[in-house]
Scaffold this motif. Structure first.
Motif, PDB file in Angstrom:
ATOM      1  N   SER A  48      -1.748  -0.705  14.703  1.00  0.00           N
ATOM      2  CA  SER A  48      -1.673  -1.288  13.359  1.00  0.00           C
ATOM      3  C   SER A  48      -2.930  -0.987  12.549  1.00  0.00           C
ATOM      4  N   ILE A  49      -4.075  -0.891  13.219  1.00  0.00           N
ATOM      5  CA  ILE A  49      -5.311  -0.529  12.531  1.00  0.00           C
ATOM      6  C   ILE A  49      -5.220   0.910  12.016  1.00  0.00           C
ATOM      7  N   ARG A  50      -4.726   1.804  12.849  1.00  0.00           N
ATOM      8  CA  ARG A  50      -4.615   3.206  12.448  1.00  0.00           C
ATOM      9  C   ARG A  50      -3.634   3.391  11.292  1.00  0.00           C
ATOM     10  N   ARG A  51      -2.623   2.552  11.221  1.00  0.00           N
ATOM     11  CA  ARG A  51      -1.608   2.673  10.177  1.00  0.00           C
ATOM     12  C   ARG A  51      -2.024   2.038   8.857  1.00  0.00           C
ATOM     13  N   PHE A  52      -3.075   1.221   8.888  1.00  0.00           N
ATOM     14  CA  PHE A  52      -3.471   0.501   7.677  1.00  0.00           C
ATOM     15  C   PHE A  52      -4.069   1.476   6.668  1.00  0.00           C
ATOM     16  N   PRO A  53      -3.806   1.274   5.361  1.00  0.00           N
ATOM     17  CA  PRO A  53      -4.332   2.196   4.336  1.00  0.00           C
ATOM     18  C   PRO A  53      -5.855   2.293   4.379  1.00  0.00           C
ATOM     19  N   ARG A  54      -6.364   3.452   4.018  1.00  0.00           N
ATOM     20  CA  ARG A  54      -7.809   3.623   3.918  1.00  0.00           C
ATOM     21  C   ARG A  54      -8.368   2.762   2.782  1.00  0.00           C
TER      22      ARG A  54
END
Length: 247
Positions: free
Chosen positions: A207-213
């Protein structure tokens, strides 16, 4: 883009229906509620405490202010804000997380907090109810993030402020890659050993990797109606404090 029932959304790296994501996220946090704070210490080396102190200092809660701490779960942010005199409503979609928070408050002798189970996408509070809205390490688990941001804007008073503490992507050369390897290979193993739940912590990493920059999420906050939006990176953006004002 607003989520509707026909779209699929990411639950970590898997695509599921919005209803299924909400259900699965609920299962994750029910599973990890009892070990959540211990796991935070282990995964961050205790640094989450420093990040939360910095976050609350940024919010600047004051005596007499009403603050909604969304996804407040175990009470870490609420305890800090209540110590500064604010009247805090702790809300979370997950009853098990709230139960842990209420028990922690009882053991610490912290009174005056309001605890309420709420869905960030559909809050029951009236328009203009709060001086500040905070959410720490929770927004990435919301099924429809734009809806949650619009609700945050709605329940704030004119002149109210929004602050979000969330993982992002470090822009320090080399550091982000090292953290990716750590999160992928080590965090699920810690989850298995301590929380007896490897899969939930694998989801949290995904979920962290998928979160927007950072800049993309800052734009989303502006699109929800907030002005003077800001972002303060920590560790090059591994964690970020986002802010916005309702004018």
């Amino acid at each position: 883009m607003e989520v509707n029932s026909k779209q699929q959304v990411n639950f970590g790296d898997r695509l599921v229906s919005p209803d299924e994501k909400t259900r699965r996220v609920g299962g994750v946090f029910s599973s990890v509620a009892g070990s959540y704070d211990v796991m935070n210490d282990l995964m961050s080396g205790g640094m989450h405490r420093i990040w939360k102190n910095r976050f609350v200092a940024k919010v600047k809660p004051r005596s007499g202010e009403r603050v909604l701490d969304m996804a407040g779960g175990t009470g870490d942010i609420a305890f800090r804000m209540a110590a500064r005199g604010a009247t805090v409503t702790v809300s979370d979609i997950n009853a098990d997380m709230l139960a842990v928070g209420m028990e922690r408050a009882r053991k610490r002798g912290i009174d005056g907090l309001f605890w309420q189970q709420e869905n960030a996408e559909k809050l029951i509070f009236a328009d203009g109810s709060f001086d500040a809205y905070t959410i720490a390490f929770g927004i990435r688990n919301v099924t429809d993030i734009p809806a949650a941001l619009r609700e945050a804007h709605r329940v704030l008073k004119r002149g109210g402020r929004f602050y979000c503490l969330e993982f992002s992507t470090s822009e320090w050369p080399g550091f982000g890659e090292v953290y990716d390897r750590y999160s992928e290979h080590v965090i699920p193993r810690i989850g298995k050993a301590v929380a007896k739940d490897e899969e939930s912590y694998r989801y949290l990493v995904e979920s962290i990797r998928r979160f927007p920059r950072m800049e993309a999420f800052k734009s989303m906050i502006g699109e929800a109606g907030f002005t003077t939006t800001s972002v303060e990176p920590i560790l090059g953006g591994l964690v970020a404090i986002h802010g916005g004002w309702k004018i």
